[in-house]
Every structure is written in structure tokens, then in C-alpha cells.
Design an enzyme around this catalytic site. Structure first.
Site, PDB file in Angstrom:
ATOM      1  CB  SER B 154      -0.863   0.102   1.259  1.00  0.00           C
ATOM      2  OG  SER B 154      -1.975   1.121   1.062  1.00  0.00           O
ATOM      3  NE  ARG B 224      -8.602   1.487  11.281  1.00  0.00           N
ATOM      4  CZ  ARG B 224      -7.577   0.912  10.714  1.00  0.00           C
ATOM      5  NH1 ARG B 224      -7.309   1.484   9.477  1.00  0.00           N
ATOM      6  NH2 ARG B 224      -7.032  -0.367  10.983  1.00  0.00           N
ATOM      7  CG  ASP B 319      -6.656  -3.706  -3.248  1.00  0.00           C
ATOM      8  OD1 ASP B 319      -7.257  -2.587  -2.852  1.00  0.00           O
ATOM      9  OD2 ASP B 319      -5.166  -3.812  -2.865  1.00  0.00           O
ATOM     10  CG  HIS B 352      -5.907  -2.443   0.341  1.00  0.00           C
ATOM     11  ND1 HIS B 352      -4.618  -2.240  -0.669  1.00  0.00           N
ATOM     12  CD2 HIS B 352      -5.129  -1.473   1.320  1.00  0.00           C
ATOM     13  CE1 HIS B 352      -3.884  -1.728  -0.062  1.00  0.00           C
ATOM     14  NE2 HIS B 352      -3.907  -0.964   1.172  1.00  0.00           N
ATOM     15  CG  ASP B 353      -7.764  -5.457   5.511  1.00  0.00           C
ATOM     16  OD1 ASP B 353      -7.057  -4.327   5.675  1.00  0.00           O
ATOM     17  OD2 ASP B 353      -8.632  -5.675   6.350  1.00  0.00           O
TER      18      ASP B 353
END
Lengths: 198, 381
Positions: B154, B224, B319, B352-353
């Protein structure tokens, strides 16, 4: 011929000049590129979609781009390669003509190997009422990945229609070179071609 | 397969720098500290060092745990350790906390020597390139002239890319995972929503909340929550939470009915408890500003022309925040200048995680690539 390589790859490797930049479409486990890097100092990249094969390329130190070649070679267009290779993969593409056209745009020269559907054994199988199952095409009709099978003449016609000139050709029968009656005796054909006028 | 050992208990170290650092903005950071951790041993040739760059909310604590806090495990512990894909038995691995962050390196929560108060909003806006220059000074002091690899996911991947561009002689390999050569419009938009949530929180006090003894918790929580939604794929979220309810019936109120609401609130509250609001603004801005091709009229191949490092680029098919197409842009630019580049597109459900998770194919690729690096430097045992 170059020992350790599959016979068609060994022939292909003979046609590639030392130091050439090479793109191998459907590079599998990267055997050809590995050989070219070690013995001819080629700058080479493979294109492969299969996870396991990509992993094998990485493990042997071959640069590989994970990509479906049928999505087009757009990401390679800014790069000029001396040679674009496709070994035993073209017959499994949906848009064979398109892939060939793209190959000729990305590389100065193209080399393609494919199984010869015109081999006498295939003809014999069909005469006996069965789809052929052979070493180069070890599949049943219902599970084969092969979509576009061709004879040598068929393939030559396509190259001509795309204005690609044949520079070299070689024919193998179960890994051994054949020349006489290749149309019927070759199990694999390998063609090397250039864009007309280039 | 990768359930090998941990690097064990680790200790964070700090290094102070009193040579002013000129930043991309033109501002100057007079002096600053960087907090870092190291794992493994630097070999005699000093050529087995790997720098691991962190993303938005992570830190120098990449692997292992703290003796007094055994549950505080490094953020990339599944990747870095003895026998792991980045094998600390072969490589000397450095994790460094970036300036502007809130985990020990000089940042907006640090005391401004000019005023005796926390910098707060007076802390200069920093860029990916500024971080890389600061990291290079740390490398100098550690006696590392050339990294075997600079690696990150990232925003960390952006740093690896910037390293290869800014210090071509100092990077042998760059490992760029789930990253991009620039953020998309949509990505900047998400960052802006997160920043507005923080700035508009009455407890933000223009960034001087420290002196009021408060934290803009509500803003940080919303920031968040938005982040979390974008780090997961639609499918992964559906599979994990579905429309599951906390209770059997709807409450006909605006409390927490769905499991996903509960999860997001929990993640938001947890985050607000440890993350600095000014740091969130700074780091999202660094993300927005990163665009090495801006100096070359949008031509990434020209921007990356100085690069000599070999690259491994990895993306994940689900992602959507750092989509495979962004990684392919990097690959395309590197190919056009005939750099050595390998690109893997991992099929992983988690969005993405996924770059933080231990997928077999993903870790196999990274492991295989680092084995190649180890063969080259002769850095085996």
C-alpha cells in the site's frame, strides 16, 4: 540441440540471438527463459496466467508477468522485444488471430510452436470415428483446452493473411526433426516469422 | 506452511538526527528522531539489509513482540521472521516509523522546541519522498549503503517505488505490494471524507486538541470506519457479516442492529484510542500527493527512467482501493525501460487487507523472490 529443454523449446532457443529481448507468451514453468538467461544472456519475460506456473517461474528466477494473454498485450506495447515466443499455447487461445496480430506488433520477430492437427495418426483416429488423443494433445474432446487446432497449411495461410512472412520453420515428430512429408508426419510445428517489409 | 518461528521479543530503538531535513513543501525540519526495529543480522558484506516500509496506520513494529507486551505482535509478523517468506535467518530487516507518525518518530504529537507545546497543526506536511530521504539517513547511520530490497504494501509500496527512483544506487530490489504509482480520484475522495470527519469534530480544535486534553474521537472513528469499508471487498464483507443482526429483531432505532455496524464501531473506537488525528491528516495527504509522474507530464516510464532495481509487484484481484490495474501501470512503465520485473496477481477474497494476510500463493511468491535475492547476494547461511 540444447539438452534439458523440451525439443520444440530447444529448436526455438537455437533461433534466438544472444542478448535478445524475449517475451514468452504462456511461458509455463519458465524453462525456455531460464535457459535463455543462463546460456544466451537474454533479457526475458514470461507471461503466464496459472498460479502454480507463475510460482515456479519465480522460484527459478525467471521474470514473469501474471496475465491472461487473451486480455491483449497492451501492457507490453511500449516495450519493443526482439522476439515474441508462444510455445504450444496458441491453440488454446480464444482469439488466435488477435493474439498473432498482437505478437507481431510487440516483437520484431515471432516464434510459434503448436501441435499439428494434420498428423497422420489424427487422420487415422478420425477415420476410425474417434477424436484424436496423442502425446501433444492428451485430452478428450470434452475436456480439452485446445480450441483452435490447425494443420501446417492452415497455419501458413493465417500467417500470410496477416502479412507475416515465414523466416524459418521446423517440424518435429515426437521430439525428433522431420522434413519429408512433414504435413502428415510432424506432431509439432514451429514457425518463425516477421512482419512483411520489416 | 508459513507457521514458522517468530523473531521473538524485540526492542525498539531511536536515532536522533540534527542535520535539518528540507521537505518537499519547502519547509525544514530542524531535527528529528526516527524509531526503528531490526531483526536478523547484518552480514559482513553489509548487503543483506531489507527495509520494510509501513502503510497508513502501522509502525516500525513489523515483527516479533515486546517482552512486556507479548500480545503486541508486529503488523507483518506472518511475513517476517525465521523461516518466513522474508527470512530473518538470511536477511537483516529494518522497520522504521516515519516522521509525522504517532508511534515514536517525530510527529505532530511531539514537542515543538520553538514553543514547548506539541507541534499539532504546525507540523509540516510530509511526502513519501520526504520519508524516503529520512530513511536514507537512517540507513547511512546503520552503515547500509545499498539495500538488498526495499519492501512495502500500500503506502509502504509507494515508499519502495520512491526509493528505487530517488536512490537507484542504493536499492537492488523493490517489492511493491498492493500499491499504486498514484492514487485514483476515488481514493483521494475517500481520504478527503476521512479528513473532513476529523477536522469537523469539535474536539479537533484546529489540531490543537492536546492542550484541551481531548481527542477528536468521533472524527477518527468515522475516518477509520470509512477506511475499513474500503480495505475489504464487498464479497468478503458479505461473507463475514452478511445481514446478520445482533438481536433477532430490528430495534427500529439508529442503534447497532447489524453485525457490520457493531464491527465498524468497534474498529473505529479501537483506532481512536491509539491513533493521532493530525497524523491521520498528514499520512492521507502523503498518499494523495504521491505521483512521481507529475514531474514528467504524467509519463510514469520517464519518471522511473532512473530506476535500476529489479522489481516484484504484487496485487490482489479483489482489492478495489489499490486495484490490479494500478499495479499493472507500474509494471508497464518498468517493462518499457526494460527493467527486470515480476508481477503476480493473487486471487484473494479479502480486498486490500489481503496484503496483510498469509495467503499460500502470495507468500509463496514473496518467498520465492527473496530466495532469488538471497542467491544473488550469496547471503545464504
Amino acid at each position: 540441440m540444447n539438452s534439458g529443454l523440451r525439443p520444440d523449446l530447444a529448436l526455438i532457443s537455437d533461433w534466438i540471438a544472444p542478448g535478445a529481448s524475449v517475451l514468452d507468451l504462456g511461458c509455463g514453468d519458465g524453462a525456455l527463459l531460464d535457459w535463455l538467461q543462463r546460456h544466451k544472456g537474454c533479457l526475458s519475460y514470461g507471461v503466464e496466467i496459472d498460479d502454480e506456473q507463475v510460482l515456479q517461474c519465480v522460484q527459478r528466477g525467471v521474470d514473469v508477468i501474471q496475465r491472461d494473454i487473451q486480455a491483449g498485450l497492451g501492457m507490453f506495447k511500449k516495450t519493443r522485444f526482439d522476439v515474441v515466443v508462444s510455445s504450444m499455447a496458441i491453440q488454446a487461445t480464444h482469439r488466435t488471430e488477435y493474439v498473432l496480430r498482437e505478437m507481431s506488433e510487440v516483437g520484431a520477430e515471432g516464434i510459434i510452436s503448436f501441435p499439428n492437427f494434420g498428423h497422420w495418426f489424427h487422420v487415422w483416429s478420425i477415420l476410425r470415428g474417434r477424436m484424436p488423443v496423442s502425446r501433444e494433445m492428451p485430452y478428450q474432446w470434452y475436456n480439452t483446452p485446445n480450441l483452435h487446432l490447425a494443420t501446417l497449411r492452415d497455419f501458413e495461410d493465417l500467417l500470410r493473411s496477416l502479412e507475416l512472412d515465414i523466416v524459418d520453420s521446423a517440424f518435429l515428430a515426437n521430439g525428433r526433426p522431420v522434413s519429408a512429408f512433414a504435413i502428415l508426419r510432424a506432431t509439432q510445428a514451429i514457425y518463425r516469422f516477421r512482419r512483411r517489409g520489416s | 506452511m508459513d507457521a514458522k518461528g517468530s523473531v521473538g521479543p524485540v526492542v525498539a530503538q531511536a536515532m536522533h538526527f540534527d542535520t535539518p531535513l528540507k521537505l518537499s513543501s519547502g519547509a525544514v525540519l530542524g531535527d528529528y528522531s526516527l524509531v526503528y526495529e531490526t531483526y536478523g543480522e547484518l552480514n559482513a558484506a553489509r548487503d543483506n539489509a531489507v527495509l520494510v516500509c509501513h502503510a497508513l496506520n502501522a509502525s516500525h513494529h513489523v515483527a516479533g513482540y515486546y517482552a512486556d507486551k507479548p500480545t503486541e505482535i508486529g503488523w507483518w509478523d506472518n511475513m517476517v521472521g525465521p523461516g518466513k517468506p522474508l527470512d530473518t535467518g538470511r536477511f537483516f530487516v529494518i522497520g522504521v516509523n516515519n516522521i509525522g507518525s504517532c508511534f515514536g518518530s517525530t510527529g505532530p504529537g511531539s514537542i515543538d522546541p520553538a514553543t514547548g507545546d506539541p507541534f499539532g497543526p504546525d507540523f509540516p506536511v510530509v511526502t513519501v519522498e520526504d520519508w524516503v530521504h529520512a530513511q536514507a539517513r537512517l540507513a547511512d547511520r546503520l552503515g547500509i549503503t545499498r539495500f538488498a530490497a526495499v519492501m512495502g504494501g500500500s503506502l509502504g509500496g509507494m515508499q519502495a517505488l520512491a526509493w528505487a527512483q530517488l536512490y537507484p544506487d542504493r536499492v537492488a530490489h523493490a517489492v511493491v505490494i498492493a500499491s499504486a504509482a498514484k492514487l485514483t480520484t476515488q481514493n483521494i475522495a475517500f481520504n478527503e471524507v476521512a479528513r473532513r470527519a476529523i477536522i469537523n469534530d469539535p474536539d479537533f480544535h484546529g489540531g490543537r486538541f492536546y492542550r484541551h486534553g481531548v481527542v477528536p474521537r468521533r472524527g477518527l472513528e468515522v475516518a477509520r470506519m470509512i477506511g475499513h469499508i474500503t480495505y475489504l471487498s464487498d464479497d468478503a464483507m458479505a461473507a463475514k457479516f452478511g445481514r446478520n443482526l445482533r438481536n433477532e429483531e430490528y430495534s427500529f432505532s439508529f442503534g447497532v442492529d447489524f453485525e457490520i455496524e457493531s464491527y465498524l464501531r468497534y474498529q473505529g473506537e479501537k483506532f481512536a484510542g491509539y491513533f493521532d488525528a493530525n497524523t491521520y491528516l498528514l499520512i492521507t495527504r502523503a498518499l494523495d500527493y504521491f505521483d512521481p509522474a507529475r514531474a514528467t507530464g504524467g509519463r510514469l516510464d520517464e519518471a522511473l527512467a532512473p530506476v535500476t532495481a529489479d522489481f516484484l509487484v504484487v496485487s490482489f484481484n479483489t482489492d478495489w482501493r489499490f486495484a490490479p490495474a494500478r499495479s499493472r501501470e507500474i509494471v508497464e512503465a518498468l517493462l518499457s525501460t526494460k527493467r527486470h520485473v515480476t508481477y503476480a496477481e493473487i486471487q484473494a477474497a479479502h480486498g486490500h487487507d489481503a496484503f496483510l494476510l498469509a495467503d499460500r500463493q502470495y507468500h509463496g511468491i514473496v518467498r520465492g523472490y527473496f530466495e532469488r535475492i538471497a542467491r544473488r547476494i550469496g547471503g545464504g547461511s
